[in-house]
Write a protein that holds these residues in place. Sequence first.
Motif, short mmCIF file in Angstrom:
data_model
loop_
_atom_site.label_atom_id
_atom_site.label_comp_id
_atom_site.label_asym_id
_atom_site.label_seq_id
_atom_site.Cartn_x
_atom_site.Cartn_y
_atom_site.Cartn_z
N GLU A 109 28.14 40.66 49.44
CA GLU A 109 29.59 40.48 49.42
C GLU A 109 30.07 40.49 47.98
OE1 GLU A 109 30.53 36.71 51.14
OE2 GLU A 109 28.87 35.68 50.16
N THR A 110 31.33 40.87 47.81
CA THR A 110 31.94 40.95 46.48
C THR A 110 33.31 40.29 46.53
OG1 THR A 110 30.77 43.01 45.97
CG2 THR A 110 32.69 42.47 44.62
N LEU A 111 33.56 39.39 45.57
CA LEU A 111 34.84 38.71 45.45
C LEU A 111 35.44 39.02 44.09
CD1 LEU A 111 32.86 36.77 47.31
CD2 LEU A 111 34.79 35.20 47.13
N ALA A 112 36.76 38.99 44.03
CA ALA A 112 37.48 39.22 42.78
C ALA A 112 37.77 37.89 42.10
CB ALA A 112 38.78 39.97 43.04
N MET A 113 37.57 37.87 40.78
CA MET A 113 37.91 36.70 39.98
C MET A 113 39.35 36.88 39.50
SD MET A 113 34.38 36.48 37.74
CE MET A 113 35.08 35.22 36.66
N VAL A 114 40.19 35.90 39.82
CA VAL A 114 41.60 35.97 39.44
C VAL A 114 42.00 34.68 38.75
CG1 VAL A 114 42.18 37.57 41.30
CG2 VAL A 114 42.33 35.11 41.70
N SER A 115 43.03 34.77 37.93
CA SER A 115 43.56 33.58 37.25
C SER A 115 44.54 32.86 38.16
CB SER A 115 44.24 34.00 35.94
OG SER A 115 45.36 34.83 36.22
N ASN A 116 45.07 31.76 37.67
CA ASN A 116 46.04 31.01 38.46
C ASN A 116 47.31 31.82 38.72
OD1 ASN A 116 44.35 28.83 38.62
ND2 ASN A 116 45.21 27.82 36.81
N THR A 117 47.58 32.78 37.86
CA THR A 117 48.76 33.63 38.02
C THR A 117 48.48 34.88 38.83
OG1 THR A 117 48.28 34.71 35.91
CG2 THR A 117 49.73 32.79 35.85
N GLU A 136 46.19 37.28 38.04
CA GLU A 136 45.71 38.41 37.26
C GLU A 136 44.20 38.58 37.45
OE1 GLU A 136 46.75 37.76 33.23
OE2 GLU A 136 48.93 37.78 33.60
N PRO A 137 43.72 39.80 37.67
CA PRO A 137 42.28 40.03 37.85
C PRO A 137 41.53 39.77 36.54
CG PRO A 137 43.46 42.13 37.76
CD PRO A 137 44.50 41.06 37.81
N GLN A 138 40.38 39.11 36.67
CA GLN A 138 39.59 38.77 35.49
C GLN A 138 38.14 39.25 35.59
OE1 GLN A 138 40.15 34.47 35.37
NE2 GLN A 138 41.70 34.69 33.75
N GLY A 139 37.72 39.68 36.75
CA GLY A 139 36.33 40.13 36.91
C GLY A 139 35.96 40.11 38.39
N GLU A 140 34.69 40.08 38.67
CA GLU A 140 34.25 40.04 40.05
C GLU A 140 32.94 39.27 40.17
OE1 GLU A 140 33.76 44.05 41.33
OE2 GLU A 140 31.77 44.29 40.42
N LEU A 141 32.72 38.78 41.36
CA LEU A 141 31.52 38.04 41.72
C LEU A 141 30.83 38.78 42.86
CD1 LEU A 141 29.59 35.55 42.06
CD2 LEU A 141 31.38 34.54 43.49
N ALA A 161 35.01 33.53 51.48
CA ALA A 161 36.37 34.05 51.36
C ALA A 161 37.04 33.60 50.06
CB ALA A 161 37.22 33.62 52.56
N LYS A 162 36.65 32.42 49.59
CA LYS A 162 37.29 31.89 48.39
C LYS A 162 36.40 30.82 47.78
CE LYS A 162 41.74 29.90 46.86
NZ LYS A 162 43.06 29.38 47.32
N ARG A 163 36.37 30.78 46.46
CA ARG A 163 35.64 29.75 45.75
C ARG A 163 36.52 29.19 44.66
NH1 ARG A 163 30.69 30.63 41.65
NH2 ARG A 163 32.50 31.10 40.36
#
Length: 407
Positions: A51-59, A61-66, A255-257
């Motif tokens: 599985e692949t999740l997107a790393m996002v900021s509080n606003t 904005e995409p920051q990377g992936e897990l 789904a979310k971390r």
Amino acid sequence: MSSKVQSKGPKAKDQPAPAPESRPPPKANAEAMHFLDSLRQEELQMLFFSETLAMVSNTGEPQGELTIEVQSGKHEDNMGTMSQCALVHAFTRGFVDKMLCGNSLLGYLTWNLEIMEQHSQEFVKFHVLPMERKTSLLKQGDQLAMTRSIKEGEEVRNEVTFFPWHSTAGFISQAANLLLLRVMAWRRMVPKNARFLALDMEGKLCYSTYQALGSQTIQVDRQQAEVFIVEQTVHSDEGIPFSCQFYLLSDGHLAKRVQVGSPGCCIITKMPVLREEDEIEPRPVFEKKPLAWEEDIELHSKFLERKEELRLSHTRYLQQHPDGQAIVSDFLLFLLLRQPDDVVTFAAEFFGPFSVRRPPTPALRSSTPRSPFRSLDPAAKRESHQARALKLGPGRDPEALLSLLRF
């Protein structure tokens, strides 16, 4: 108790020796051990997927992936023995506050989530003082060896720690934690009051607990999905507790971390195809119905045809072999005239002379009549030969002497 050896790089600063440990080492409780003992290979293999999740900021904005991948693998221990295991591979890479950071994880686990081997690496590219940390765990006989290498700028600090294997019972490594969360989501339950073991940021054993926070409906790729929320807390003895919340789908997909206190989170962007437990349907039972073939025109016609075919075949054979019919007629005639009690023995005596293997009739008949049946037991035949040889004496019966040498 664990033993530790420290070595410093060429530019490492001298540090005071750590104070001796006074507290007893933590131990996992019975609830945690019971949960780990309940794991089965078949259950874990149903949770093997990537599985692949997107790393996002509080606003947002995409920051990377897990990326997390769990699959079946093989592990070779220090004795060269290969064994089947669960292989966990995870890595992240992104930017936090415009600084490049990431980590990678590779772990080999038994079917009870015991650590066999694990390697992890994490780095943060600070502008002034880049940091990199490497940790390796390896089971070596009756102990667990941990090697840590911490690099801050040009300073390098290496540590080697050995934990007695019995003291690591209930230890949940980083790789085991990812698979354990999937099990909890699949079962939709968290062991109550269970205390596992984990490593804190300083590489020391401490308690790790899990708590179910209930269910919640979230939006995933324009779809509504129900998630099971589990919070893990690592209780370090020297720092504040480290908590992380995991929002898990019904089949274990993450789904979310959310890391408590972190400025961002990891979230799934595409709804996966959820896997459900295979239901084994009972085998159908077909009732046996009587076959009324006499009422079936086709079956009755086939029966009559086959009956006539056999009658013609038997008649043709007896016409070609009249001696067969004569022998059978003679046997039935003698049987009805004699009317013996033992029909089988009478039949054997009647048909015995027709056998090519029947021995010739001796000139002097014995008072004990010979059995009309041919002996089929080789062991009984050998015993009779041995008895005859012992009775006649050595050298009298060569066949009997040879029979004594057989096994």
